[in-house]
Each structure stands twice: as structure tokens, then as C-alpha cells.
Scaffold this active site. Structure first.
Site, PDB file in Angstrom:
ATOM      1  N   LYS A 173      20.859  -5.120  21.390  1.00  0.00           N
ATOM      2  CA  LYS A 173      20.405  -5.525  22.434  1.00  0.00           C
ATOM      3  C   LYS A 173      19.277  -4.315  23.059  1.00  0.00           C
ATOM      4  CE  LYS A 173      23.967  -8.142  24.714  1.00  0.00           C
ATOM      5  NZ  LYS A 173      25.292  -7.869  25.541  1.00  0.00           N
ATOM      6  N   ARG A 187      31.618  -6.768  20.273  1.00  0.00           N
ATOM      7  CA  ARG A 187      31.171  -7.990  20.010  1.00  0.00           C
ATOM      8  C   ARG A 187      29.769  -7.753  19.466  1.00  0.00           C
ATOM      9  NH1 ARG A 187      27.504 -11.395  22.029  1.00  0.00           N
ATOM     10  NH2 ARG A 187      28.004 -13.818  22.113  1.00  0.00           N
TER      11      ARG A 187
END
Ligand code: HH2
Length: 289
Positions: free
Chosen positions: A223, A257
Site C-alpha cells: 500500500k 491480507r
């Protein structure tokens, strides 16, 4: 309500270690792997590969939720999901579906999916709680203000931990009140957050889970905050992701995740071995004195 265990048809997660959720995006436009698994055969092969690498569960998504992504119709989302979910029934691990649409969730649960991963925490579709309750699904309740498309436009927190804790607590309470019995909380890393917010939420994820009475899942993989910390583009954030995975596990994350399952399993194995050794040393010292 007790946080653990989380019971699925193919596994029981008892919280004894941090579990790895492998990401499978069937989208043409996801931020890091868009377009790679659009064809069902390639997607199914990838799912098998993730299981071989040690994925404890697989999260299948058919709509990108990156900032600025165009929403897709439920029919399009389902057309992408259906052939893949049918094929994945043979896998030995639970499947979750990343959707905030109750119609898609209902169809997916009808195909034997155990978990619905709703990035809006059940907020964007009034039917979501009822569908999950009726099917006895596990619901992942993620923190997100507004809609994914516009989530980075007005990021404002005075005290990010306290505000996310309160808003997630309300979302979990609404799901419980509607009869959803198994819940996982997710602070929503990168979802309407800036670097400093993501760091606080990762640092305090275990505390968050304890206060909410739910296992916590975090999704730091590749991210933006990792790019801000390292200066690296999305395709080169593998090592940075592992730093976040190990730190989050140390801070109490129940699930991570990730796109790169093999590497995450290795990082977690080392982190867990070191944690175990700390306990052993303390116990040994205690026994000698
Ligand atoms: N992050 C993404 C998507 N879904 N679900 C949960 N519960 N937590 C997350 O952090 C999370 C999530 C974004 O990652 P990705 O699926 O790789 O990208 P995209 O949304 O562009 O498909």
C-alpha cells in the site's frame, strides 16, 4: 462475545497464530495486480498456488476499491466471480469474497463461500447484515468513511485510534444486532487514511481487537504508506510489506491480507519463533531464580 474461534466450513481459526489471507483480484484495474487474473483459468491456478504457498484463506475480489476506481455493477462483479468461485469449491481452505454489495454476497454465500469481506463494514448496503445473518456467514467489518472512490479526498482525524475504535465498535454492534454472529474487525489500512494514521492503527491493532472483542485483520500489502516510507513504487514494496506484516503480528493482528503469501508465511514463522523464544527465556530465568 468471544473473539475466537472463527469457525468456517473448512477451518477453525483459534487465534493461536497470525493467519494469512491470500489476495486474488479478478479485476482489470486493482492497484497492484490489476489485469493478471481476469481469465478464470488463471485465477483458479493462482488460488491453488496461494494455497500451496500456505494461505490459510483466500479473499476473492471483483471490484477494485482503490481511490478513484470506477464502481462496477453487481451483474458485472458476479459475472467475474461466479466461474472462479465454482471452481474454488474444491480448495481445502475457506474463501472470502471482497464485496460491499448484498446481492453479490448472497450469491457468493450460495456457492459455499464462508466469509464476506465488506470494506464498508456493512454501511453501503442496508441488506448486507441480513444476508450474512441468514447464511451464518463470517463478516469482516472494515473501517471506511464515505465511499472508496472518494475516500482520500477529505481525510480528517483528531485522534485516529479513538475515532476508528468508536466507529468500528458501532459497525460491529449493528452487525451483531442484526444477527451476524462471527465478526472480524479491520481498521482499513489506506482506506481514507494518511501515513501517520496507518502507522498508529497497525501499532495498536491488537489493542483495538481486545477493546472491540473481535479478531483483527490488517491489509498493509503493497500500500501507499509503504511507498511513502521507502520511496518505492507499488511493484517493489514486497520487503516493506513483510516489515508491516511482522510488526502487525507482533502487535496482535489475527489475520494479515497479502498478495505474496509465501513471503508472509516465512516472515510470520520467524516472528513467531522469536516470540516463542522470548517466553522460553523468561520462563527459564524465572525457574532459576
Ligand atoms: N485492502 C484492499 C481491498 N480489500 N479488504 C480488507 N478487509 N482490508 C484491506 O486492507 C483491503 C481489503 C485493497 O487492496 P487490493 O485488493 O490489492 O486492491 P484493489 O482494491 O485495487 O483491488
Amino acid at each position: 462475545m468471544a473473539a475466537w474461534p472463527i469457525r468456517c466450513s473448512k477451518a477453525v481459526f483459534d487465534g493461536s497464530r497470525t493467519y494469512v489471507m491470500g489476495v486474488l483480484n479478478l479485476t482489470p484495474d486493482s492497484f497492484s495486480d490489476g489485469g493478471r487474473y481476469v481469465e478464470p483459468e488463471r485465477a483458479v491456478a493462482r488460488a491453488r498456488e496461494l494455497v500451496g504457498q500456505g494461505a490459510d484463506l483466500i479473499d476473492v475480489g471483483a471490484e477494485s476499491t482503490r481511490p478513484g476506481a470506477e464502481p462496477v455493477e453487481a451483474a458485472t462483479e458476479w459475472a467475474r466471480l461466479r466461474p472462479v468461485l465454482e471452481a474454488l469449491r474444491e480448495l481445502p481452505v475457506p474463501i472470502s469474497v471482497d464485496t460491499y454489495k448484498a446481492e453479490v454476497a448472497e450469491r457468493a454465500l450460495g456457492l459455499g463461500v464462508d466469509i464476506i469481506n465488506d470494506v464498508s463494514g456493512g454501511r453501503l448496503d442496508a441488506r448486507m447484515h441480513g444476508v450474512c445473518a441468514a447464511r451464518r456467514a463470517v463478516l469482516i467489518v472494515q473501517h471506511l468513511r464515505g465511499e472508496p472512490r472518494h475516500m482520500q479526498e477529505q481525510v480528517a482525524f483528531d485522534d485516529v485510534y479513538a475515532e476508528v475504535e468508536r466507529e468500528l465498535g458501532e459497525a460491529l454492534a449493528a452487525a451483531r444486532a442484526a444477527g451476524v454472529e462471527q465478526l472480524i474487525a479491520d481498521p482499513g489500512i489506506g482506506f481514507g487514511k494518511r501515513l501517520e494514521h496507518d502507522l498508529v492503527l497497525l501499532a495498536r491493532c491488537g489493542e483495538l481487537g481486545a477493546s472491540l472483542g473481535a479478531p483483527v485483520l490488517v491489509g498493509p500489502s503493497r500500500k501507499r504508506f509503504l511507498g511513502e516510507l521507502t520511496g518505492l513504487p507499488v511493484g517493489e514494496r514486497g520487503a516493506a510489506t513483510l516489515g508491516a506484516v511482522a510488526a502487525a503480528a507482533e502487535r496482535g493482528a489475527g489475520f494479515v491480507r497479502v498478495h505474496d503469501v509465501a513471503a508472509a508465511r516465512q516472515a510470520l514463522r520467524v516472528a513467531e519463533a522469536i516470540r516463542g523464544a522470548t517466553k522460553h527465556t523468561t520462563a527459564t530465568r524465572g525457574a532459576r531464580t
